[in-house]
Design a protein around this motif. Sequence first.
Motif, short mmCIF file in Angstrom:
data_model
loop_
_atom_site.label_atom_id
_atom_site.label_comp_id
_atom_site.label_asym_id
_atom_site.label_seq_id
_atom_site.Cartn_x
_atom_site.Cartn_y
_atom_site.Cartn_z
N THR A 1 0.84 -1.20 0.00
CA THR A 1 0.00 0.00 0.00
C THR A 1 0.87 1.25 0.00
OG1 THR A 1 -1.72 -1.16 1.25
CG2 THR A 1 -1.80 1.24 1.24
N GLY A 2 0.85 1.99 -1.08
CA GLY A 2 1.55 3.26 -1.15
C GLY A 2 3.03 3.18 -1.43
N ALA A 3 3.57 1.99 -1.67
CA ALA A 3 5.01 1.88 -1.92
C ALA A 3 5.33 0.53 -2.55
CB ALA A 3 5.81 2.06 -0.64
N ARG A 4 6.37 0.51 -3.37
CA ARG A 4 6.92 -0.74 -3.88
C ARG A 4 8.08 -1.15 -2.96
NH1 ARG A 4 9.36 -0.20 -9.12
NH2 ARG A 4 10.10 1.75 -8.19
N ILE A 5 8.09 -2.40 -2.55
CA ILE A 5 9.08 -2.90 -1.59
C ILE A 5 10.07 -3.79 -2.33
CG2 ILE A 5 9.43 -4.13 0.57
CD1 ILE A 5 7.80 -1.50 0.79
N TRP A 6 11.33 -3.39 -2.32
CA TRP A 6 12.40 -4.17 -2.97
C TRP A 6 12.80 -5.33 -2.08
CZ3 TRP A 6 17.30 -5.64 -1.64
CH2 TRP A 6 18.11 -6.15 -2.67
N TYR A 7 13.05 -6.48 -2.69
CA TYR A 7 13.43 -7.66 -1.93
C TYR A 7 14.49 -8.45 -2.68
CZ TYR A 7 10.65 -10.28 -5.30
OH TYR A 7 10.18 -10.81 -6.47
N GLU A 8 15.16 -9.34 -1.99
CA GLU A 8 16.04 -10.31 -2.62
C GLU A 8 15.93 -11.62 -1.87
OE1 GLU A 8 20.03 -8.86 -2.59
OE2 GLU A 8 20.30 -9.13 -0.43
N GLU A 9 16.30 -12.70 -2.51
CA GLU A 9 16.20 -14.01 -1.86
C GLU A 9 17.36 -14.89 -2.27
OE1 GLU A 9 12.78 -16.37 -3.02
OE2 GLU A 9 12.46 -15.13 -4.80
N ALA A 10 17.63 -15.89 -1.43
CA ALA A 10 18.71 -16.84 -1.67
C ALA A 10 18.34 -18.16 -1.03
CB ALA A 10 20.02 -16.32 -1.10
N GLY A 11 18.72 -19.27 -1.67
CA GLY A 11 18.51 -20.59 -1.10
C GLY A 11 17.14 -21.14 -1.36
N THR A 12 16.97 -22.40 -0.95
CA THR A 12 15.69 -23.09 -1.07
C THR A 12 15.38 -23.79 0.24
OG1 THR A 12 16.77 -25.09 -1.95
CG2 THR A 12 15.97 -23.47 -3.56
N GLY A 13 14.12 -24.08 0.44
CA GLY A 13 13.68 -24.73 1.66
C GLY A 13 12.58 -23.92 2.31
N HIS A 14 12.32 -24.19 3.59
CA HIS A 14 11.27 -23.43 4.29
C HIS A 14 11.70 -21.97 4.35
CE1 HIS A 14 7.70 -23.15 6.77
NE2 HIS A 14 8.36 -22.27 7.50
N PRO A 15 10.77 -21.03 4.08
CA PRO A 15 11.16 -19.62 3.99
C PRO A 15 11.48 -18.99 5.36
CG PRO A 15 9.10 -20.05 2.82
CD PRO A 15 9.37 -21.25 3.67
N ILE A 16 12.44 -18.08 5.33
CA ILE A 16 12.74 -17.18 6.45
C ILE A 16 12.62 -15.77 5.93
CG2 ILE A 16 14.35 -16.49 8.25
CD1 ILE A 16 15.90 -19.09 7.73
N LEU A 17 11.82 -14.95 6.58
CA LEU A 17 11.70 -13.53 6.24
C LEU A 17 12.46 -12.73 7.28
CD1 LEU A 17 10.28 -11.43 4.32
CD2 LEU A 17 8.54 -11.23 6.12
N PHE A 18 13.43 -11.93 6.84
CA PHE A 18 14.24 -11.09 7.73
C PHE A 18 13.77 -9.64 7.61
CE2 PHE A 18 17.07 -14.68 6.77
CZ PHE A 18 17.53 -15.01 8.04
N ILE A 19 13.50 -9.00 8.75
CA ILE A 19 13.02 -7.62 8.78
C ILE A 19 14.05 -6.77 9.51
CG2 ILE A 19 11.09 -6.11 9.32
CD1 ILE A 19 9.31 -8.53 9.63
N HIS A 20 14.59 -5.76 8.83
CA HIS A 20 15.74 -5.03 9.38
C HIS A 20 15.36 -3.95 10.38
CE1 HIS A 20 15.27 -1.28 7.02
NE2 HIS A 20 14.97 -2.04 5.96
N GLU A 21 16.37 -3.45 11.04
CA GLU A 21 16.20 -2.41 12.06
C GLU A 21 16.20 -1.01 11.44
OE1 GLU A 21 19.26 -0.79 14.33
OE2 GLU A 21 20.83 -2.15 13.59
N PHE A 22 15.92 0.00 12.28
CA PHE A 22 15.89 1.38 11.80
C PHE A 22 17.25 1.82 11.29
CE2 PHE A 22 16.85 5.83 12.56
CZ PHE A 22 15.90 6.44 11.74
N GLY A 23 18.32 1.55 12.05
CA GLY A 23 19.64 2.06 11.71
C GLY A 23 20.41 1.21 10.72
N ALA A 24 19.74 0.32 10.03
CA ALA A 24 20.40 -0.53 9.04
C ALA A 24 19.45 -0.73 7.87
CB ALA A 24 20.81 -1.87 9.67
N ASP A 25 19.72 -1.73 7.05
CA ASP A 25 18.82 -2.07 5.95
C ASP A 25 18.94 -3.56 5.68
OD1 ASP A 25 21.13 -2.43 4.30
OD2 ASP A 25 21.12 -0.30 3.79
N HIS A 26 18.45 -3.99 4.53
CA HIS A 26 18.44 -5.42 4.23
C HIS A 26 19.84 -6.04 4.26
CE1 HIS A 26 19.15 -3.21 0.50
NE2 HIS A 26 19.78 -4.28 0.05
N ARG A 27 20.88 -5.22 4.07
CA ARG A 27 22.25 -5.75 4.02
C ARG A 27 22.76 -6.21 5.37
NH1 ARG A 27 24.69 -0.57 1.00
NH2 ARG A 27 23.24 0.39 2.48
N GLU A 28 22.10 -5.80 6.47
CA GLU A 28 22.56 -6.21 7.78
C GLU A 28 22.42 -7.71 8.02
OE1 GLU A 28 20.47 -5.32 11.38
OE2 GLU A 28 18.55 -5.23 10.34
#
Length: 280
Positions: free
Chosen positions: A7-34
């Motif tokens: 809603t109101g924004a496009r969210i960029w994502y990346e993924e790696a590996g196969t198997g049961h999914p893990i979704l990582f949500i980053h902190e304020f002072g970092a980004d997906h690279r953390e």
Amino acid sequence: MPHAQATGARIWYEEAGTGHPILFIHEFGADHREWEDQVRFFSREYRCITYAARGYPPSDVPTDPTLYGQDYAVGDAVAVLRHLGIARAHVVGLSMGGFASILFGLRHPEMATCLVPAGAGSGSPKADQAAFRAACAARGDLLIAQGWPGELAEETGHSPTRIQLKKKDPRGWAAYMERLASHSGPGTGLTMKHFQGERDSIFDWEPELRTMTVPTLLAVGDEDWPCIETNIFLKKVLPNAGLWMAPRTGHAINLEEPAAFNRAVAEFFSTVERGRWTLG
């Protein structure tokens, strides 16, 4: 680049590996690279998804202040999973992302195999809330006006709950600081004002938390002072939660102690997947 429409924004994502999914949500002072240390470790056996929160390029940076807040944070996580056709995932979040992961578990328990809220809860204790909200409003205005490079980044990196990373891993700290300086001033400023500074106190969720049965591993450093009280509260009220505390560790627990963090989380996942993390 891959984006999920929220809603109101496009969210960029990346993924790696196969198997049961893990979704990582980053902190304020970092980004997906953390999450790189976690993605490299867990993608050997899991499908790992990281994404940049709204306000953090390469995701969109809305200029409308009403498009930021805790509701959007949870909605963005759901949007990424639905875009990828994922019905259930392990959900791991740090700090701002840890807060979002708890709210995700409350609102969408059917989508969470388990939760790992790490370093969650700053500003939630009632005695701290007014000062925390005022500080978020002031800091958000500064970020919108001047961005990160310089004083604000240095102050953040040398704060009492982040200096531990510099002492333990100067190279890792330097990489963190480089990423921090690259963040959008307007995007993080609006996030600070309208998500961090206007979000609920976790203590207000007590009735709902007492009924949430999603398997949960709370993780916190023993020197992450603003978050310890909230994590002890969560351990008391969440019926299916464990509390893992890392010694001599500050806020960025996954960056400071990646091996210990990965090991604790992997053991938790294994216990959940074997059906042994139960209420009984």
